[in-house]
Design a protein around this motif. Sequence first.
Motif, mmCIF file in Angstrom:
data_model
loop_
_atom_site.group_PDB
_atom_site.id
_atom_site.type_symbol
_atom_site.label_atom_id
_atom_site.label_comp_id
_atom_site.label_asym_id
_atom_site.label_seq_id
_atom_site.Cartn_x
_atom_site.Cartn_y
_atom_site.Cartn_z
ATOM 1 N N PHE A 29 0.787 -1.293 0.050
ATOM 2 C CA PHE A 29 -0.025 -0.097 0.063
ATOM 3 C C PHE A 29 0.733 1.213 -0.068
ATOM 4 C CE2 PHE A 29 -1.836 3.482 2.732
ATOM 5 C CZ PHE A 29 -2.978 3.837 1.865
ATOM 6 N N ALA A 30 1.874 1.314 0.887
ATOM 7 C CA ALA A 30 2.895 2.483 0.981
ATOM 8 C C ALA A 30 3.551 2.846 -0.343
ATOM 9 C CB ALA A 30 3.668 1.969 2.054
ATOM 10 N N GLY A 31 3.802 1.863 -1.247
ATOM 11 C CA GLY A 31 4.476 1.716 -2.293
ATOM 12 C C GLY A 31 3.419 2.295 -3.464
ATOM 13 N N THR A 32 2.337 1.882 -3.607
ATOM 14 C CA THR A 32 1.449 2.223 -4.599
ATOM 15 C C THR A 32 0.997 3.695 -4.234
ATOM 16 O OG1 THR A 32 -0.514 1.276 -3.217
ATOM 17 C CG2 THR A 32 0.537 0.043 -4.877
ATOM 18 N N VAL A 33 0.983 4.295 -3.031
ATOM 19 C CA VAL A 33 0.869 5.619 -2.521
ATOM 20 C C VAL A 33 1.823 6.397 -3.226
ATOM 21 C CG1 VAL A 33 0.400 7.413 -0.957
ATOM 22 C CG2 VAL A 33 -0.620 5.351 -0.905
ATOM 23 N N VAL A 34 3.221 6.101 -2.778
ATOM 24 C CA VAL A 34 4.364 6.861 -3.397
ATOM 25 C C VAL A 34 4.686 6.906 -4.831
ATOM 26 C CG1 VAL A 34 5.343 7.158 -0.825
ATOM 27 C CG2 VAL A 34 6.320 5.237 -2.623
ATOM 28 N N THR A 35 4.355 5.730 -5.455
ATOM 29 C CA THR A 35 4.438 5.607 -6.776
ATOM 30 C C THR A 35 3.589 6.177 -7.636
ATOM 31 O OG1 THR A 35 3.637 3.527 -6.874
ATOM 32 C CG2 THR A 35 6.180 3.584 -6.599
ATOM 33 N N THR A 36 2.429 6.553 -6.803
ATOM 34 C CA THR A 36 1.252 7.039 -7.608
ATOM 35 C C THR A 36 0.356 6.128 -8.719
ATOM 36 O OG1 THR A 36 2.121 8.234 -9.446
ATOM 37 C CG2 THR A 36 2.061 9.494 -7.584
ATOM 38 N N THR A 134 1.786 -6.171 -15.440
ATOM 39 C CA THR A 134 3.268 -5.675 -15.540
ATOM 40 C C THR A 134 3.088 -4.324 -16.215
ATOM 41 O OG1 THR A 134 4.014 -7.768 -15.474
ATOM 42 C CG2 THR A 134 5.400 -6.087 -16.038
ATOM 43 N N PHE A 135 2.562 -4.309 -17.311
ATOM 44 C CA PHE A 135 2.631 -2.859 -18.100
ATOM 45 C C PHE A 135 1.727 -1.752 -17.487
ATOM 46 C CE2 PHE A 135 0.861 0.067 -21.109
ATOM 47 C CZ PHE A 135 2.173 0.495 -21.766
ATOM 48 N N ILE A 136 0.574 -2.159 -16.830
ATOM 49 C CA ILE A 136 -0.357 -1.215 -16.500
ATOM 50 C C ILE A 136 0.226 -0.749 -15.161
ATOM 51 C CG2 ILE A 136 -2.601 -0.976 -15.157
ATOM 52 C CD1 ILE A 136 -2.774 -1.007 -18.573
ATOM 53 N N THR A 137 1.024 -1.545 -14.450
ATOM 54 C CA THR A 137 1.743 -1.046 -13.157
ATOM 55 C C THR A 137 2.923 -0.317 -13.434
ATOM 56 O OG1 THR A 137 1.016 -3.199 -11.927
ATOM 57 C CG2 THR A 137 2.959 -2.120 -11.164
ATOM 58 N N LEU A 138 3.856 -0.626 -14.386
ATOM 59 C CA LEU A 138 5.099 -0.144 -14.468
ATOM 60 C C LEU A 138 4.627 1.225 -15.255
ATOM 61 C CD1 LEU A 138 7.743 -2.905 -15.060
ATOM 62 C CD2 LEU A 138 7.239 -1.477 -12.855
ATOM 63 N N PRO A 158 4.616 -14.560 2.736
ATOM 64 C CA PRO A 158 4.353 -13.415 3.256
ATOM 65 C C PRO A 158 5.095 -12.233 2.636
ATOM 66 C CG PRO A 158 4.855 -15.177 4.972
ATOM 67 C CD PRO A 158 4.853 -15.859 3.772
ATOM 68 N N VAL A 159 5.922 -12.527 2.090
ATOM 69 C CA VAL A 159 6.962 -11.324 1.331
ATOM 70 C C VAL A 159 6.673 -11.119 -0.130
ATOM 71 C CG1 VAL A 159 8.811 -11.748 2.884
ATOM 72 C CG2 VAL A 159 8.691 -12.900 0.698
ATOM 73 N N TYR A 160 5.733 -11.801 -0.590
ATOM 74 C CA TYR A 160 5.269 -11.757 -2.068
ATOM 75 C C TYR A 160 4.849 -10.432 -2.461
ATOM 76 C CZ TYR A 160 2.292 -12.612 -6.030
ATOM 77 O OH TYR A 160 1.862 -12.336 -7.433
ATOM 78 N N ALA A 165 6.695 -4.877 -4.659
ATOM 79 C CA ALA A 165 6.498 -3.648 -4.481
ATOM 80 C C ALA A 165 8.030 -3.219 -4.841
ATOM 81 C CB ALA A 165 6.374 -3.098 -3.007
ATOM 82 N N ILE A 166 9.013 -3.878 -4.407
ATOM 83 C CA ILE A 166 10.354 -3.702 -4.651
ATOM 84 C C ILE A 166 10.738 -3.763 -6.285
ATOM 85 C CG2 ILE A 166 12.749 -4.640 -4.463
ATOM 86 C CD1 ILE A 166 11.849 -5.252 -1.501
ATOM 87 N N TRP A 167 10.092 -4.660 -7.028
ATOM 88 C CA TRP A 167 10.138 -4.772 -8.330
ATOM 89 C C TRP A 167 9.481 -3.700 -8.947
ATOM 90 C CZ3 TRP A 167 5.403 -5.241 -11.139
ATOM 91 C CH2 TRP A 167 5.485 -5.225 -12.370
ATOM 92 N N ILE A 168 8.532 -3.130 -8.570
ATOM 93 C CA ILE A 168 7.879 -1.891 -8.849
ATOM 94 C C ILE A 168 8.770 -0.748 -8.948
ATOM 95 C CG2 ILE A 168 6.037 -0.146 -8.703
ATOM 96 C CD1 ILE A 168 4.208 -2.496 -7.681
ATOM 97 N N VAL A 169 9.604 -0.616 -7.947
ATOM 98 C CA VAL A 169 10.553 0.601 -7.805
ATOM 99 C C VAL A 169 11.721 0.746 -8.771
ATOM 100 C CG1 VAL A 169 12.125 1.752 -6.049
ATOM 101 C CG2 VAL A 169 9.783 1.326 -5.309
ATOM 102 N N PHE A 170 12.204 -0.781 -8.938
ATOM 103 C CA PHE A 170 13.264 -0.770 -9.511
ATOM 104 C C PHE A 170 12.919 -0.704 -11.155
ATOM 105 C CE2 PHE A 170 15.707 -2.214 -5.871
ATOM 106 C CZ PHE A 170 16.796 -1.413 -6.003
ATOM 107 N N GLY A 171 11.655 -1.424 -11.437
ATOM 108 C CA GLY A 171 11.073 -1.216 -12.767
ATOM 109 C C GLY A 171 10.775 0.181 -13.291
ATOM 110 N N LEU A 172 10.240 0.964 -12.246
ATOM 111 C CA LEU A 172 10.196 2.334 -12.541
ATOM 112 C C LEU A 172 11.594 3.059 -12.827
ATOM 113 C CD1 LEU A 172 7.326 3.333 -10.116
ATOM 114 C CD2 LEU A 172 7.201 3.182 -12.511
ATOM 115 N N ALA A 173 12.563 2.747 -12.014
ATOM 116 C CA ALA A 173 13.809 3.465 -12.282
ATOM 117 C C ALA A 173 14.366 3.161 -13.598
ATOM 118 C CB ALA A 173 14.702 2.946 -11.118
ATOM 119 N N TRP A 174 14.375 1.828 -13.996
ATOM 120 C CA TRP A 174 14.726 1.169 -15.213
ATOM 121 C C TRP A 174 13.959 1.879 -16.559
ATOM 122 C CZ3 TRP A 174 12.388 -1.957 -18.974
ATOM 123 C CH2 TRP A 174 13.078 -2.253 -20.201
#
Length: 181
Positions: A29-36, A134-138, A158-160, A165-174
């Motif tokens: 949730f925190a990741g989807t907020v800060v990544t908009t 994947t596309f709609i997210t990134l 539990p960490v799925y 969320a970590i994949w999203i952040v690095f995917g956005l950076a890439w």
Amino acid sequence: LMEAWEKGVNPEGNSTNPSNWDFSNSFFFAGTVVTTIGYGNLSPSTVAGQIFCVFYALFGVPLNLAFLNQLEKGLNAHLITLERWVQKPGRAQVVQTLAVAIFLTTGTLLFLVFPPLVFSYVEGWSYGEGFYFTFITLSTIGFGDYVVGTNPNKHYIPVYRSLTAIWIVFGLAWLALVFNV
């Protein structure tokens, strides 16, 4: 009341519907907020939570943009080093083109090709649905029609969602780096 549980995040739980606020969901949730991205399946259900979310987003979105900028600079530094190596006298244009192709191929595999395989396996989606997610997210569109870790009939590690969320952040950076290149 059940509709509120299904549509919003509520820190209280009961024996039939436990709290949505476990670490993985909170991290996601925190990741989807800060990544908009904002899929729309998790949202604060209390006024206090909504107010907190507004202030969290006011500070979190710019901080996330600054973080992504720094991450991009770090990745860019590696690209510049690679570019200097490739552009040394005597190295053919073929080597330069090959280096860019390897960068694009590796990123495409890591962020656009392999994740849908994981999502289709874990979520039971087709590869096409996983790629669509994947596309709609990134792209930060985040419709919310597909969201990982939300099927009540599945047991997730539990960490799925945290790893997603970590994949999203690095995917956005890439992707930002690709747009820069």
